[in-house]
Design a protein around this motif. Structure first.
Motif, PDB file in Angstrom:
ATOM      1  N   PRO A 235       2.858   4.085  57.858  1.00  0.00           N
ATOM      2  CA  PRO A 235       3.240   2.723  58.249  1.00  0.00           C
ATOM      3  C   PRO A 235       2.164   1.680  57.935  1.00  0.00           C
ATOM      4  N   ALA A 236       0.950   2.131  57.648  1.00  0.00           N
ATOM      5  CA  ALA A 236      -0.118   1.178  57.335  1.00  0.00           C
ATOM      6  C   ALA A 236       0.128   0.469  56.011  1.00  0.00           C
ATOM      7  N   ALA A 237       0.911   1.084  55.106  1.00  0.00           N
ATOM      8  CA  ALA A 237       1.110   0.494  53.775  1.00  0.00           C
ATOM      9  C   ALA A 237       1.795  -0.872  53.841  1.00  0.00           C
ATOM     10  N   PRO A 238       3.005  -0.980  54.432  1.00  0.00           N
ATOM     11  CA  PRO A 238       3.642  -2.310  54.460  1.00  0.00           C
ATOM     12  C   PRO A 238       2.892  -3.305  55.335  1.00  0.00           C
ATOM     13  N   LEU A 239       2.303  -2.844  56.444  1.00  0.00           N
ATOM     14  CA  LEU A 239       1.571  -3.759  57.312  1.00  0.00           C
ATOM     15  C   LEU A 239       0.330  -4.309  56.614  1.00  0.00           C
ATOM     16  N   THR A 240      -0.344  -3.461  55.848  1.00  0.00           N
ATOM     17  CA  THR A 240      -1.550  -3.901  55.147  1.00  0.00           C
ATOM     18  C   THR A 240      -1.211  -4.905  54.059  1.00  0.00           C
ATOM     19  N   THR A 241      -0.158  -4.636  53.295  1.00  0.00           N
ATOM     20  CA  THR A 241       0.200  -5.588  52.238  1.00  0.00           C
ATOM     21  C   THR A 241       0.644  -6.926  52.841  1.00  0.00           C
ATOM     22  N   PHE A 242       1.282  -6.891  54.013  1.00  0.00           N
ATOM     23  CA  PHE A 242       1.626  -8.148  54.681  1.00  0.00           C
ATOM     24  C   PHE A 242       0.363  -8.924  55.044  1.00  0.00           C
ATOM     25  N   LEU A 243      -0.619  -8.230  55.617  1.00  0.00           N
ATOM     26  CA  LEU A 243      -1.848  -8.909  56.012  1.00  0.00           C
ATOM     27  C   LEU A 243      -2.601  -9.450  54.803  1.00  0.00           C
ATOM     28  N   VAL A 244      -2.559  -8.730  53.695  1.00  0.00           N
ATOM     29  CA  VAL A 244      -3.182  -9.215  52.465  1.00  0.00           C
ATOM     30  C   VAL A 244      -2.499 -10.511  52.008  1.00  0.00           C
ATOM     31  N   GLY A 245      -1.181 -10.528  52.069  1.00  0.00           N
ATOM     32  CA  GLY A 245      -0.463 -11.743  51.699  1.00  0.00           C
ATOM     33  C   GLY A 245      -0.798 -12.908  52.609  1.00  0.00           C
ATOM     34  N   TYR A 246      -0.934 -12.625  53.903  1.00  0.00           N
ATOM     35  CA  TYR A 246      -1.278 -13.676  54.852  1.00  0.00           C
ATOM     36  C   TYR A 246      -2.674 -14.220  54.560  1.00  0.00           C
ATOM     37  N   ALA A 247      -3.620 -13.321  54.301  1.00  0.00           N
ATOM     38  CA  ALA A 247      -4.982 -13.742  53.986  1.00  0.00           C
ATOM     39  C   ALA A 247      -5.022 -14.545  52.687  1.00  0.00           C
ATOM     40  N   ALA A 248      -4.246 -14.102  51.692  1.00  0.00           N
ATOM     41  CA  ALA A 248      -4.209 -14.814  50.417  1.00  0.00           C
ATOM     42  C   ALA A 248      -3.621 -16.204  50.587  1.00  0.00           C
ATOM     43  N   ALA A 249      -2.608 -16.333  51.448  1.00  0.00           N
ATOM     44  CA  ALA A 249      -2.008 -17.642  51.688  1.00  0.00           C
ATOM     45  C   ALA A 249      -3.019 -18.592  52.321  1.00  0.00           C
ATOM     46  N   LYS A 250      -3.826 -18.085  53.261  1.00  0.00           N
ATOM     47  CA  LYS A 250      -4.860 -18.917  53.875  1.00  0.00           C
ATOM     48  C   LYS A 250      -5.882 -19.339  52.838  1.00  0.00           C
ATOM     49  N   ALA A 251      -6.268 -18.402  51.959  1.00  0.00           N
ATOM     50  CA  ALA A 251      -7.240 -18.733  50.917  1.00  0.00           C
ATOM     51  C   ALA A 251      -6.665 -19.739  49.935  1.00  0.00           C
ATOM     52  N   SER A 252      -5.375 -19.616  49.642  1.00  0.00           N
ATOM     53  CA  SER A 252      -4.743 -20.529  48.699  1.00  0.00           C
ATOM     54  C   SER A 252      -4.747 -21.958  49.214  1.00  0.00           C
ATOM     55  N   SER A 253      -4.672 -22.136  50.531  1.00  0.00           N
ATOM     56  CA  SER A 253      -4.702 -23.481  51.094  1.00  0.00           C
ATOM     57  C   SER A 253      -6.052 -24.147  50.880  1.00  0.00           C
ATOM     58  N   ASP A 254      -7.055 -23.334  50.570  1.00  0.00           N
ATOM     59  CA  ASP A 254      -8.392 -23.865  50.287  1.00  0.00           C
ATOM     60  C   ASP A 254      -8.658 -23.941  48.790  1.00  0.00           C
ATOM     61  N   GLY A 255      -7.602 -23.846  47.981  1.00  0.00           N
ATOM     62  CA  GLY A 255      -7.759 -23.989  46.536  1.00  0.00           C
ATOM     63  C   GLY A 255      -7.669 -22.685  45.777  1.00  0.00           C
ATOM     64  N   GLY A 256      -7.393 -21.582  46.448  1.00  0.00           N
ATOM     65  CA  GLY A 256      -7.257 -20.307  45.752  1.00  0.00           C
ATOM     66  C   GLY A 256      -5.924 -20.200  45.050  1.00  0.00           C
ATOM     67  N   GLY A 257      -5.705 -19.106  44.346  1.00  0.00           N
ATOM     68  CA  GLY A 257      -4.455 -18.885  43.625  1.00  0.00           C
ATOM     69  C   GLY A 257      -4.183 -17.403  43.543  1.00  0.00           C
ATOM     70  N   PRO A 258      -3.656 -16.915  42.411  1.00  0.00           N
ATOM     71  CA  PRO A 258      -3.409 -15.484  42.262  1.00  0.00           C
ATOM     72  C   PRO A 258      -4.660 -14.634  42.498  1.00  0.00           C
ATOM     73  N   GLU A 259      -5.839 -15.223  42.188  1.00  0.00           N
ATOM     74  CA  GLU A 259      -7.073 -14.458  42.393  1.00  0.00           C
ATOM     75  C   GLU A 259      -7.315 -14.187  43.874  1.00  0.00           C
ATOM     76  N   ALA A 260      -6.756 -15.020  44.751  1.00  0.00           N
ATOM     77  CA  ALA A 260      -6.917 -14.790  46.183  1.00  0.00           C
ATOM     78  C   ALA A 260      -6.210 -13.510  46.606  1.00  0.00           C
ATOM     79  N   VAL A 261      -5.062 -13.221  45.998  1.00  0.00           N
ATOM     80  CA  VAL A 261      -4.354 -11.967  46.293  1.00  0.00           C
ATOM     81  C   VAL A 261      -5.192 -10.781  45.837  1.00  0.00           C
ATOM     82  N   ALA A 262      -5.733 -10.863  44.624  1.00  0.00           N
ATOM     83  CA  ALA A 262      -6.527  -9.757  44.088  1.00  0.00           C
ATOM     84  C   ALA A 262      -7.753  -9.499  44.947  1.00  0.00           C
ATOM     85  N   GLU A 263      -8.412 -10.575  45.391  1.00  0.00           N
ATOM     86  CA  GLU A 263      -9.616 -10.404  46.200  1.00  0.00           C
ATOM     87  C   GLU A 263      -9.289  -9.812  47.571  1.00  0.00           C
ATOM     88  N   ALA A 264      -8.219 -10.292  48.197  1.00  0.00           N
ATOM     89  CA  ALA A 264      -7.820  -9.747  49.490  1.00  0.00           C
ATOM     90  C   ALA A 264      -7.408  -8.286  49.358  1.00  0.00           C
TER      91      ALA A 264
END
Length: 282
Positions: A235-264
């Motif tokens: 069950p950690a797989a879908p929950l982890t990818t959700f959290l990565v997406g959430y973190a990437a969205a927060k980073a994107s609001s600060d000017g990040g983009g696709p690279e924010a997903v890769a870094e998260a």
């Protein structure tokens, strides 16, 4: 030069579909019309000739006169709303048309003396509704046909294409696949669920549904899900990818983009591997 306008013909009676609203039929969760619009997203103006309906991006609407007058009448109605020197003309029932085919057609029109470029199917037959035409000769021929026949309603497309100097572009075998029958619809729906297509189709459908425009590296996310499932718990797989997406969205609001997903994803994958190392250490 990449500027062009697009005309998408979305009318017709769909008699072989029992009168169903063909442009609105869904393939992989997306309406046929929306799938075609995605292939020409960089058009300057996109004109859809047919009944109004919700679309994933703004378009200009037009109707042929009389309604049901056929593709030439619809094309004549669409042309009046365009201004670019090159016009991409498409039918609204092409589930597998991609931007690569559109690019090939646009490039082919750039050759001297040509008045258009038309896609050919696997049998070498012209597909005049998967084509790019130069605006001036297209307008000229439409005007001549209308004058000669008292209008464009009911005229076959070949009357137009026979008068134009066209290049032929042999595109991907699926690019010109159109949906005229329920068997075609079933075939297209089965095709997108094949192993090599299903993930890209699903990701595109989700992005459209959520109105997001970020590139997703599916390999990175799948590797992360695998590491989380194996190193922590399934069950950690879908929950982890959700959290990565959430973190990437927060980073994107600060000017990040696709690279924010890769870094998260990189950080989360490293954590999953550290977690696994602890459980395997005696």
């Amino acid at each position: 030069m990449t500027a062009y306008d697009a005309i998408v013909l979305a009318g017709g009676a769909a008699r072989r579909l029992g009168g169903a609203d063909k442009p609105g039929l869904r393939i992989g969760g997306r309406a046929l019309l929306d799938r075609v619009l995605a292939a020409c997203g960089d058009a300057g103006t996109t004109v859809v000739v047919g009944g109004r309906r919700p679309t994933v991006r703004p378009v200009t609407w037009a109707r042929e006169a009389p309604q049901g007058g056929g593709p030439l009448a619809a094309l004549g109605a669409g042309v009046r709303h365009t201004a670019a020197e090159r016009l991409l003309v498409l039918s609204a029932d092409l589930p597998f048309l991609g931007a690569d085919t559109v690019g090939s057609l646009l490039a082919a029109v750039g050759r001297d003396g040509l008045e258009g470029a038309v896609c050919t199917d696997q049998d070498g037959c012209d597909q005049p509704l998967v084509a790019v035409y130069r605006a001036e000769p297209l307008r000229r021929e439409l005007a001549l046909l209308a004058a000669e026949h008292g209008g464009l309603a009911g005229l076959p497309l070949r009357l137009l294409t026979h008068e134009l100097r066209l290049s032929r572009v042999a595109a991907d075998s699926l690019a010109s696949f159109d949906c005229d029958t329920w068997e075609d619809i079933a075939s297209a729906r089965a095709r997108i669920r094949e192993h090599g297509l299903v993930l890209d189709e699903w990701i595109t459908a989700v992005k459209n549904e959520l109105a997001i425009e970020i590139d997703v590296d599916t390999a990175v996310l799948l590797d992360l899900a695998r590491d989380a499932a194996h190193g922590v718990a399934r069950p950690a797989a879908p929950l982890t990818t959700f959290l990565v997406g959430y973190a990437a969205a927060k980073a994107s609001s600060d000017g990040g983009g696709p690279e924010a997903v890769a870094e998260a994803a990189r950080k989360a994958a490293a954590l999953a591997l550290r977690w696994a190392d602890e459980t395997e250490t005696p």
